[in-house]
Scaffold this motif. Structure first.
Motif, PDB file in Angstrom:
ATOM      1  N   GLY A  57     -25.000  25.837 -28.246  1.00 14.02           N
ATOM      2  CA  GLY A  57     -26.429  26.227 -29.522  1.00 14.02           C
ATOM      3  C   GLY A  57     -27.411  26.936 -28.280  1.00 14.02           C
ATOM      4  O   GLY A  57     -27.049  28.662 -28.040  1.00 14.02           O
ATOM      5  N   SER A  58     -28.944  26.798 -28.515  1.00 15.59           N
ATOM      6  CA  SER A  58     -29.596  28.413 -28.937  1.00 15.59           C
ATOM      7  C   SER A  58     -31.049  27.218 -27.028  1.00 15.59           C
ATOM      8  O   SER A  58     -31.341  26.921 -26.692  1.00 15.59           O
ATOM      9  CB  SER A  58     -30.402  28.704 -29.468  1.00 15.59           C
ATOM     10  N   GLY A  59     -31.492  29.037 -26.772  1.00 12.45           N
ATOM     11  CA  GLY A  59     -32.920  28.401 -26.087  1.00 12.45           C
ATOM     12  C   GLY A  59     -33.448  29.900 -25.871  1.00 12.45           C
ATOM     13  O   GLY A  59     -32.996  30.647 -26.254  1.00 12.45           O
ATOM     14  N   VAL A  60     -34.212  29.472 -24.888  1.00 10.36           N
ATOM     15  CA  VAL A  60     -35.671  30.264 -25.123  1.00 10.36           C
ATOM     16  C   VAL A  60     -35.827  30.624 -23.692  1.00 10.36           C
ATOM     17  O   VAL A  60     -36.444  29.838 -23.080  1.00 10.36           O
ATOM     18  CB  VAL A  60     -36.706  30.381 -26.200  1.00 10.36           C
ATOM     19  N   ILE A  61     -35.863  31.967 -22.622  1.00 16.56           N
ATOM     20  CA  ILE A  61     -36.332  32.348 -21.595  1.00 16.56           C
ATOM     21  C   ILE A  61     -38.046  32.463 -22.087  1.00 16.56           C
ATOM     22  O   ILE A  61     -38.858  32.208 -22.566  1.00 16.56           O
ATOM     23  CB  ILE A  61     -36.419  33.237 -21.700  1.00 16.56           C
ATOM     24  N   VAL A  62     -38.776  30.642 -20.782  1.00 13.40           N
ATOM     25  CA  VAL A  62     -39.899  30.602 -20.466  1.00 13.40           C
ATOM     26  C   VAL A  62     -41.064  31.796 -19.227  1.00 13.40           C
ATOM     27  O   VAL A  62     -42.236  31.725 -19.297  1.00 13.40           O
ATOM     28  CB  VAL A  62     -40.044  29.335 -21.140  1.00 13.40           C
ATOM     29  N   SER A  63     -40.096  31.719 -18.462  1.00 14.83           N
ATOM     30  CA  SER A  63     -40.559  32.734 -17.085  1.00 14.83           C
ATOM     31  C   SER A  63     -39.466  33.928 -17.233  1.00 14.83           C
ATOM     32  O   SER A  63     -37.931  33.903 -17.341  1.00 14.83           O
ATOM     33  CB  SER A  63     -40.699  31.268 -16.509  1.00 14.83           C
ATOM     34  N   THR A  64     -40.239  34.613 -16.333  1.00 12.80           N
ATOM     35  CA  THR A  64     -39.615  35.909 -15.733  1.00 12.80           C
ATOM     36  C   THR A  64     -38.895  35.798 -14.924  1.00 12.80           C
ATOM     37  O   THR A  64     -37.261  36.205 -14.131  1.00 12.80           O
ATOM     38  CB  THR A  64     -40.569  36.630 -15.036  1.00 12.80           C
ATOM     39  N   ASN A  65     -38.661  34.375 -13.684  1.00 10.15           N
ATOM     40  CA  ASN A  65     -37.821  34.693 -12.885  1.00 10.15           C
ATOM     41  C   ASN A  65     -37.323  33.090 -13.160  1.00 10.15           C
ATOM     42  O   ASN A  65     -36.267  32.134 -12.530  1.00 10.15           O
ATOM     43  CB  ASN A  65     -38.190  33.593 -11.584  1.00 10.15           C
ATOM     44  N   GLY A  66     -36.075  33.232 -14.564  1.00  7.90           N
ATOM     45  CA  GLY A  66     -35.388  32.243 -14.580  1.00  7.90           C
ATOM     46  C   GLY A  66     -35.189  31.502 -15.974  1.00  7.90           C
ATOM     47  O   GLY A  66     -34.459  30.708 -15.991  1.00  7.90           O
ATOM     48  N   TYR A  67     -36.578  30.325 -15.980  1.00  7.45           N
ATOM     49  CA  TYR A  67     -36.754  29.027 -16.404  1.00  7.45           C
ATOM     50  C   TYR A  67     -36.417  29.629 -17.525  1.00  7.45           C
ATOM     51  O   TYR A  67     -37.067  29.910 -18.439  1.00  7.45           O
ATOM     52  CB  TYR A  67     -37.409  28.771 -15.736  1.00  7.45           C
ATOM     53  N   ILE A  68     -35.205  28.519 -18.905  1.00  7.03           N
ATOM     54  CA  ILE A  68     -34.958  28.882 -20.019  1.00  7.03           C
ATOM     55  C   ILE A  68     -34.955  27.235 -20.285  1.00  7.03           C
ATOM     56  O   ILE A  68     -34.385  26.208 -19.952  1.00  7.03           O
ATOM     57  CB  ILE A  68     -33.545  28.944 -20.715  1.00  7.03           C
ATOM     58  N   LEU A  69     -36.128  26.965 -22.315  1.00 13.17           N
ATOM     59  CA  LEU A  69     -35.981  26.071 -22.515  1.00 13.17           C
ATOM     60  C   LEU A  69     -34.939  25.530 -23.928  1.00 13.17           C
ATOM     61  O   LEU A  69     -34.458  26.542 -24.389  1.00 13.17           O
ATOM     62  CB  LEU A  69     -37.754  25.750 -23.157  1.00 13.17           C
ATOM     63  N   THR A  70     -34.256  24.666 -23.605  1.00 17.22           N
ATOM     64  CA  THR A  70     -33.106  24.260 -25.205  1.00 17.22           C
ATOM     65  C   THR A  70     -33.725  22.475 -25.401  1.00 17.22           C
ATOM     66  O   THR A  70     -34.350  22.167 -24.544  1.00 17.22           O
ATOM     67  CB  THR A  70     -31.980  24.914 -24.383  1.00 17.22           C
ATOM     68  N   ASN A  71     -32.497  22.599 -26.270  1.00 20.75           N
ATOM     69  CA  ASN A  71     -32.660  21.075 -26.472  1.00 20.75           C
ATOM     70  C   ASN A  71     -31.817  20.312 -25.503  1.00 20.75           C
ATOM     71  O   ASN A  71     -30.792  20.769 -25.232  1.00 20.75           O
ATOM     72  CB  ASN A  71     -32.100  21.091 -27.643  1.00 20.75           C
ATOM     73  N   HIS A  72     -32.235  18.555 -25.324  1.00 21.04           N
ATOM     74  CA  HIS A  72     -31.556  17.736 -24.163  1.00 21.04           C
ATOM     75  C   HIS A  72     -30.434  17.699 -25.048  1.00 21.04           C
ATOM     76  O   HIS A  72     -29.254  17.826 -24.425  1.00 21.04           O
ATOM     77  CB  HIS A  72     -32.180  16.281 -24.123  1.00 21.04           C
ATOM     78  N   HIS A  73     -29.927  17.401 -26.131  1.00 16.15           N
ATOM     79  CA  HIS A  73     -28.500  16.845 -26.981  1.00 16.15           C
ATOM     80  C   HIS A  73     -27.818  18.326 -26.778  1.00 16.15           C
ATOM     81  O   HIS A  73     -26.067  18.431 -26.875  1.00 16.15           O
ATOM     82  CB  HIS A  73     -28.671  16.784 -28.116  1.00 16.15           C
ATOM     83  N   VAL A  74     -27.983  19.481 -26.359  1.00 18.88           N
ATOM     84  CA  VAL A  74     -27.225  20.444 -26.517  1.00 18.88           C
ATOM     85  C   VAL A  74     -26.418  21.389 -25.072  1.00 18.88           C
ATOM     86  O   VAL A  74     -25.434  21.243 -25.075  1.00 18.88           O
ATOM     87  CB  VAL A  74     -27.972  22.148 -26.377  1.00 18.88           C
ATOM     88  N   VAL A  75     -27.237  19.680 -23.900  1.00 18.09           N
ATOM     89  CA  VAL A  75     -26.659  20.119 -22.421  1.00 18.09           C
ATOM     90  C   VAL A  75     -26.282  18.653 -22.301  1.00 18.09           C
ATOM     91  O   VAL A  75     -25.565  18.524 -20.948  1.00 18.09           O
ATOM     92  CB  VAL A  75     -27.954  21.033 -21.237  1.00 18.09           C
ATOM     93  N   GLU A  76     -26.572  18.470 -23.090  1.00 20.98           N
ATOM     94  CA  GLU A  76     -26.090  16.540 -22.558  1.00 20.98           C
ATOM     95  C   GLU A  76     -24.792  16.626 -22.422  1.00 20.98           C
ATOM     96  O   GLU A  76     -23.276  16.923 -23.082  1.00 20.98           O
ATOM     97  CB  GLU A  76     -26.292  15.156 -23.710  1.00 20.98           C
ATOM     98  N   SER A  77     -24.088  15.797 -21.049  1.00 20.57           N
ATOM     99  CA  SER A  77     -22.998  15.535 -20.948  1.00 20.57           C
ATOM    100  C   SER A  77     -21.685  16.841 -20.102  1.00 20.57           C
ATOM    101  O   SER A  77     -20.869  16.737 -20.274  1.00 20.57           O
ATOM    102  CB  SER A  77     -22.559  14.150 -21.759  1.00 20.57           C
ATOM    103  N   ALA A  78     -23.154  17.715 -20.410  1.00 19.89           N
ATOM    104  CA  ALA A  78     -21.744  19.324 -19.799  1.00 19.89           C
ATOM    105  C   ALA A  78     -21.646  19.118 -18.534  1.00 19.89           C
ATOM    106  O   ALA A  78     -22.614  19.512 -18.251  1.00 19.89           O
ATOM    107  CB  ALA A  78     -22.885  20.882 -20.280  1.00 19.89           C
ATOM    108  N   ASP A  79     -20.091  19.485 -17.885  1.00 21.23           N
ATOM    109  CA  ASP A  79     -20.182  20.034 -17.206  1.00 21.23           C
ATOM    110  C   ASP A  79     -19.932  21.517 -16.329  1.00 21.23           C
ATOM    111  O   ASP A  79     -20.023  21.934 -15.626  1.00 21.23           O
ATOM    112  CB  ASP A  79     -19.339  19.498 -16.089  1.00 21.23           C
ATOM    113  N   GLU A  80     -20.521  22.114 -17.305  1.00 21.29           N
ATOM    114  CA  GLU A  80     -20.131  23.713 -17.439  1.00 21.29           C
ATOM    115  C   GLU A  80     -21.334  24.239 -18.823  1.00 21.29           C
ATOM    116  O   GLU A  80     -21.209  24.321 -19.652  1.00 21.29           O
ATOM    117  CB  GLU A  80     -19.114  24.176 -17.111  1.00 21.29           C
TER     118      GLU A  80
END
Length: 382
Positions: free
Chosen positions: A104-127
């Motif tokens: 999937g993709s994401g976008v950096i929203v803060s200079t200290n490392g917060y990133i936005l993406t979709n729930h379904h991109v990371v759902e149930s992921a263990d890494e």
């Protein structure tokens, strides 16, 4: 006087001649050569006509690729039923574990490392790994997710990152040019261009809370979680879903507007989840026929189709068949608007409700509760 005008005409002729020579043979000497460079950035490359290179160049460093994987346990069938294999295999299915990857993709929203993406991109992921524009690949952890808007916030251990700038999505208009940035089909970071086709799309059955920006900018599998930006490179929305009969883009994509994204993101960072108000009701839109039967001329309101026994609405003596007309003096236009209005309320607060009950308009008070968590499986999304 005649001598003066003769001198002036000769000077003007010589100046025009010099200007013509410069224009033809040395165009780079023109003093207006860099006039089209973006203001506030004197070192920027001049923008070509009808080009969006400035917007893309500003937003691209903030866009990341999100790689997730999870372990899936399956049963492997026996290799053979032949007696020749009996000394080595018992003929029974064996349990095996394999890793399934997602992109999937994401976008950096803060200079200290917060990133936005979709729930379904990371759902149930263990890494989860995040690939930055500068070539680094870092492990990410989930700060929190909100399945009801299909948003998630990740955190990586990095600083001085290029954070994207949020726009005011409520000022966006149909026809505005937008760019979608992401990694479609894993081919690499890609920018596509289109316009905003519609605003406020709801009742799509994708998320619980829907207020989508519709665009014809090409969005494909792998674009999920990436940004939709305006011609200034500012975030308009987070690309979330497509309408497709083939699995590829057909010119109907949906993005979660930046204003909603900002509210959800702030709550996730602060609380690890989104806290919403809840009344314990099931509602549906008023059709023209229903509005006429209830003698509602403007068609505003939402019909209560069901009440959770013991819930806030039940305790306030609201009944199925009632029509909710307003919440805290805010007129309800449809069921989606009602859901959003109630969700915006703080749990524990008393709220004034106006409703139509058996042809009588009544006002009552409901004590808002906290909306229970809801897990949603989002399928058929990019």
């Amino acid at each position: 006087m005649r001598k003066f005008w003769l001198l002036f005409s000769q000077s003007a002729t010589i100046a025009l001649g010099i200007l013509l020579v410069i224009t033809v043979f040395k165009p780079e000497w023109r003093i207006w050569h860099n006039a089209s460079a973006p203001s506030g950035n004197p070192g920027a490359i001049a923008a070509a006509p009808n080009s969006y290179r400035y917007a893309a160049g500003k937003a691209i460093p903030s866009v990341v690729n999100v790689f997730t994987s999870k372990a899936v346990h399956t049963l492997a069938p026996p290799l053979s039923n032949s007696p020749l294999f009996n000394p080595f295999f018992d003929g029974q299915a064996k349990s095996r574990t394999q890793r399934v990857s997602n992109l999937g993709s994401g976008v950096i929203v803060s200079t200290n490392g917060y990133i936005l993406t979709n729930h379904h991109v990371v759902e149930s992921a263990d890494e989860i790994q995040v690939a930055l524009h500068d070539g680094r690949t870092l492990l990410a952890k989930v700060v929190g997710t909100d399945p009801e808007t299909d948003l998630a916030v990740l955190k990586i251990d990095a600083s001085n990152l290029p954070a994207i700038t949020f726009s005011q999505s409520d000022k966006a208009s149909i026809g505005d040019v937008v760019l979608a940035i992401g990694d479609p089909f894993g081919v690499g970071q890609t920018v596509t261009m289109g316009i905003i086709s519609a605003l406020g799309r709801s009742h799509l059955g994708i998320n619980t809370f829907e207020d989508f920006i519709q665009t014809d900018a090409a969005i494909n599998p792998g674009n999920s979680g990436g940004p939709l930006v305006d011609t200034n490179g500012n975030l308009v929305g987070i690309n979330s879903a497509i309408y497709s009969r083939t699995g590829g883009s057909q010119g109907i994509g949906f993005a979660i507007p930046a204003n909603l994204v900002s509210k959800v993101m702030d709550q996730i960072i602060a609380h690890g989840e989104v806290i919403r108000g809840w009344m314990g009701i099931e509602v549906q839109d008023l059709t023209p026929e229903l509005a006429e039967s209830f003698k509602l001329k403007n068609g505003n309101g939402a019909l209560i189709a069901g009440i959770l026994r013991g819930g806030p609405a039940d305790r306030a003596h609201i009944h199925p068949g009632d029509v909710l007309l307003s919440v805290d003096n805010q007129v309800i236009t449809d069921s989606a608007a009602l859901l959003n209005q109630i969700a915006a309320l703080k749990p524990g607060q008393n709220t004034t409700i106006t409703l139509l009950h058996r042809d009588k308009i009544l006002t009552t008070t409901v004590k808002i509760a906290r909306r229970p968590k809801l897990e949603i499986n989002t399928e058929a999304q990019p």
